[in-house]
Scaffold this motif. Structure first.
Motif, PDB file in Angstrom:
ATOM      1  N   TYR A 289       0.834  -1.202   0.000  1.00 39.91           N
ATOM      2  CA  TYR A 289       0.000   0.000   0.000  1.00 39.91           C
ATOM      3  C   TYR A 289       0.868   1.252   0.000  1.00 39.91           C
ATOM      4  O   TYR A 289       0.637   2.194  -0.763  1.00 39.91           O
ATOM      5  CB  TYR A 289      -0.931  -0.013   1.211  1.00 39.91           C
ATOM      6  N   LEU A 290       1.871   1.293   0.884  1.00 41.13           N
ATOM      7  CA  LEU A 290       2.759   2.452   0.951  1.00 41.13           C
ATOM      8  C   LEU A 290       3.540   2.641  -0.344  1.00 41.13           C
ATOM      9  O   LEU A 290       3.766   3.767  -0.786  1.00 41.13           O
ATOM     10  CB  LEU A 290       3.714   2.318   2.138  1.00 41.13           C
ATOM     11  N   THR A 291       3.964   1.535  -0.952  1.00 37.90           N
ATOM     12  CA  THR A 291       4.689   1.624  -2.223  1.00 37.90           C
ATOM     13  C   THR A 291       3.811   2.242  -3.302  1.00 37.90           C
ATOM     14  O   THR A 291       4.243   3.148  -4.020  1.00 37.90           O
ATOM     15  CB  THR A 291       5.175   0.228  -2.661  1.00 37.90           C
ATOM     16  N   ILE A 292       2.588   1.773  -3.422  1.00 35.37           N
ATOM     17  CA  ILE A 292       1.667   2.325  -4.418  1.00 35.37           C
ATOM     18  C   ILE A 292       1.406   3.804  -4.146  1.00 35.37           C
ATOM     19  O   ILE A 292       1.389   4.625  -5.071  1.00 35.37           O
ATOM     20  CB  ILE A 292       0.344   1.525  -4.426  1.00 35.37           C
ATOM     21  N   LEU A 293       1.229   4.140  -2.877  1.00 38.99           N
ATOM     22  CA  LEU A 293       0.971   5.526  -2.503  1.00 38.99           C
ATOM     23  C   LEU A 293       2.143   6.432  -2.896  1.00 38.99           C
ATOM     24  O   LEU A 293       1.956   7.485  -3.518  1.00 38.99           O
ATOM     25  CB  LEU A 293       0.729   5.606  -0.993  1.00 38.99           C
ATOM     26  N   ILE A 294       3.353   6.023  -2.581  1.00 39.58           N
ATOM     27  CA  ILE A 294       4.543   6.847  -2.872  1.00 39.58           C
ATOM     28  C   ILE A 294       4.798   6.928  -4.374  1.00 39.58           C
ATOM     29  O   ILE A 294       5.027   8.007  -4.925  1.00 39.58           O
ATOM     30  CB  ILE A 294       5.766   6.308  -2.111  1.00 39.58           C
ATOM     31  N   VAL A 295       4.781   5.782  -5.045  1.00 39.24           N
ATOM     32  CA  VAL A 295       5.051   5.767  -6.490  1.00 39.24           C
ATOM     33  C   VAL A 295       3.993   6.581  -7.229  1.00 39.24           C
ATOM     34  O   VAL A 295       4.315   7.364  -8.127  1.00 39.24           O
ATOM     35  CB  VAL A 295       5.131   4.322  -7.029  1.00 39.24           C
ATOM     36  N   GLY A 296       2.746   6.428  -6.858  1.00 42.00           N
ATOM     37  CA  GLY A 296       1.686   7.192  -7.510  1.00 42.00           C
ATOM     38  C   GLY A 296       1.835   8.688  -7.323  1.00 42.00           C
ATOM     39  O   GLY A 296       1.666   9.467  -8.266  1.00 42.00           O
ATOM     40  N   HIS A 297       2.181   9.094  -6.104  1.00 40.30           N
ATOM     41  CA  HIS A 297       2.323  10.523  -5.841  1.00 40.30           C
ATOM     42  C   HIS A 297       3.590  11.117  -6.445  1.00 40.30           C
ATOM     43  O   HIS A 297       3.667  12.329  -6.641  1.00 40.30           O
ATOM     44  CB  HIS A 297       2.290  10.787  -4.330  1.00 40.30           C
ATOM     45  N   LEU A 298       4.581  10.298  -6.728  1.00 36.55           N
ATOM     46  CA  LEU A 298       5.774  10.805  -7.401  1.00 36.55           C
ATOM     47  C   LEU A 298       5.632  10.798  -8.916  1.00 36.55           C
ATOM     48  O   LEU A 298       6.014  11.753  -9.594  1.00 36.55           O
ATOM     49  CB  LEU A 298       7.009   9.979  -7.011  1.00 36.55           C
ATOM     50  N   MET A 299       5.090   9.724  -9.445  1.00 42.51           N
ATOM     51  CA  MET A 299       5.074   9.557 -10.894  1.00 42.51           C
ATOM     52  C   MET A 299       3.931  10.312 -11.584  1.00 42.51           C
ATOM     53  O   MET A 299       4.097  10.741 -12.729  1.00 42.51           O
ATOM     54  CB  MET A 299       5.005   8.072 -11.258  1.00 42.51           C
TER      55      MET A 299
ATOM     56  N   VAL B 286       7.826   0.627 -12.339  1.00 44.88           N
ATOM     57  CA  VAL B 286       8.231  -0.720 -11.931  1.00 44.88           C
ATOM     58  C   VAL B 286       9.555  -0.657 -11.165  1.00 44.88           C
ATOM     59  O   VAL B 286       9.710  -1.278 -10.105  1.00 44.88           O
ATOM     60  CB  VAL B 286       8.329  -1.658 -13.151  1.00 44.88           C
ATOM     61  N   GLY B 287      10.518   0.090 -11.671  1.00 46.62           N
ATOM     62  CA  GLY B 287      11.821   0.198 -11.002  1.00 46.62           C
ATOM     63  C   GLY B 287      11.710   0.803  -9.609  1.00 46.62           C
ATOM     64  O   GLY B 287      12.292   0.284  -8.647  1.00 46.62           O
ATOM     65  N   LEU B 288      10.961   1.874  -9.482  1.00 46.38           N
ATOM     66  CA  LEU B 288      10.790   2.519  -8.180  1.00 46.38           C
ATOM     67  C   LEU B 288      10.029   1.609  -7.220  1.00 46.38           C
ATOM     68  O   LEU B 288      10.353   1.533  -6.031  1.00 46.38           O
ATOM     69  CB  LEU B 288      10.064   3.855  -8.352  1.00 46.38           C
ATOM     70  N   SER B 289       9.046   0.890  -7.720  1.00 43.95           N
ATOM     71  CA  SER B 289       8.293  -0.042  -6.869  1.00 43.95           C
ATOM     72  C   SER B 289       9.177  -1.170  -6.364  1.00 43.95           C
ATOM     73  O   SER B 289       9.136  -1.523  -5.177  1.00 43.95           O
ATOM     74  CB  SER B 289       7.111  -0.637  -7.637  1.00 43.95           C
ATOM     75  N   LEU B 290       9.992  -1.733  -7.254  1.00 48.81           N
ATOM     76  CA  LEU B 290      10.886  -2.815  -6.839  1.00 48.81           C
ATOM     77  C   LEU B 290      11.939  -2.329  -5.844  1.00 48.81           C
ATOM     78  O   LEU B 290      12.380  -3.090  -4.983  1.00 48.81           O
ATOM     79  CB  LEU B 290      11.560  -3.444  -8.063  1.00 48.81           C
ATOM     80  N   TYR B 291      12.351  -1.083  -5.954  1.00 48.00           N
ATOM     81  CA  TYR B 291      13.320  -0.518  -5.021  1.00 48.00           C
ATOM     82  C   TYR B 291      12.673  -0.275  -3.649  1.00 48.00           C
ATOM     83  O   TYR B 291      13.258  -0.581  -2.608  1.00 48.00           O
ATOM     84  CB  TYR B 291      13.878   0.796  -5.573  1.00 48.00           C
ATOM     85  N   LEU B 292      11.468   0.290  -3.636  1.00 49.65           N
ATOM     86  CA  LEU B 292      10.833   0.694  -2.380  1.00 49.65           C
ATOM     87  C   LEU B 292      10.238  -0.461  -1.576  1.00 49.65           C
ATOM     88  O   LEU B 292      10.250  -0.427  -0.340  1.00 49.65           O
ATOM     89  CB  LEU B 292       9.730   1.713  -2.664  1.00 49.65           C
ATOM     90  N   LEU B 293       9.704  -1.471  -2.239  1.00 46.02           N
ATOM     91  CA  LEU B 293       8.936  -2.506  -1.548  1.00 46.02           C
ATOM     92  C   LEU B 293       9.704  -3.200  -0.417  1.00 46.02           C
ATOM     93  O   LEU B 293       9.211  -3.234   0.719  1.00 46.02           O
ATOM     94  CB  LEU B 293       8.390  -3.518  -2.559  1.00 46.02           C
TER      95      LEU B 293
END
Length: 157
Positions: free
Chosen positions: A90-100, A127-134
């Motif tokens: 959830y946090l990954t989706i939230l951060i990636v969405g708000h950045l991208m 995808v890259g940012l999600s794999l890094y953050l998760l």
């Protein structure tokens, strides 16, 4: 001259700054020796972000990409109590969405690239940012639970 004895019904004095600092201090846990151990939150979060044991900071917390070890191989701190569940995702989706999303808007309005080029860059970026953050967010969430004595990390009764 002796000080007067205060009864239990006497009104209490306003708490001092020292009492307030103690009330808001980091949670304390009982160790095997019976000595209280402080668990400050921010250092534990930083250790968790680096995917290290929240207690010692040197043992790896994860045995794979997202699998939390049962215990730290260095200090033997049990880690199997965690309940991260869907929190890191959830946090990954939230951060990636708000950045991208703003970057997508700025990239489209400023450069007007071909839609396939725009899609390719932002798909790879997401995808890259999600794999890094998760895994980092999972480590931080497990460390937060450890520092705050949540779930199985609670103080022994």
């Amino acid at each position: 001259m002796t000080e007067p004895h205060h009864s239990a019904a006497a009104p209490s004095v306003a708490p001092s700054a020292e009492d307030e600092a103690r009330d808001t201090a980091a949670p304390v846990a009982e160790t095997a020796e019976g000595v209280d151990e402080e668990r400050p939150t921010w250092p534990a979060l930083l250790k968790g972000w680096h995917r290290r044991c929240p207690r010692c900071g040197s043992g790896p917390m994860l045995s794979g990409y997202l699998k939390v070890r049962d215990h730290c191989p260095v200090c033997r701190e049990p880690l199997h109590h965690h309940r991260a569940d869907d929190g890191p995702a959830y946090l990954t989706i939230l951060i990636v969405g708000h950045l991208m999303a703003p970057l997508l808007h700025v990239g489209f309005t400023a450069f007007r690239p071909d839609p396939l080029v725009l899609f390719t860059f932002f798909a790879v970026g997401c995808v890259g940012l999600s794999l890094y953050l998760l895994p980092r967010l999972k480590g931080a969430l497990v460390a937060f639970q450890w520092a705050r004595h949540m779930h199985g990390f609670a103080r022994p009764q």
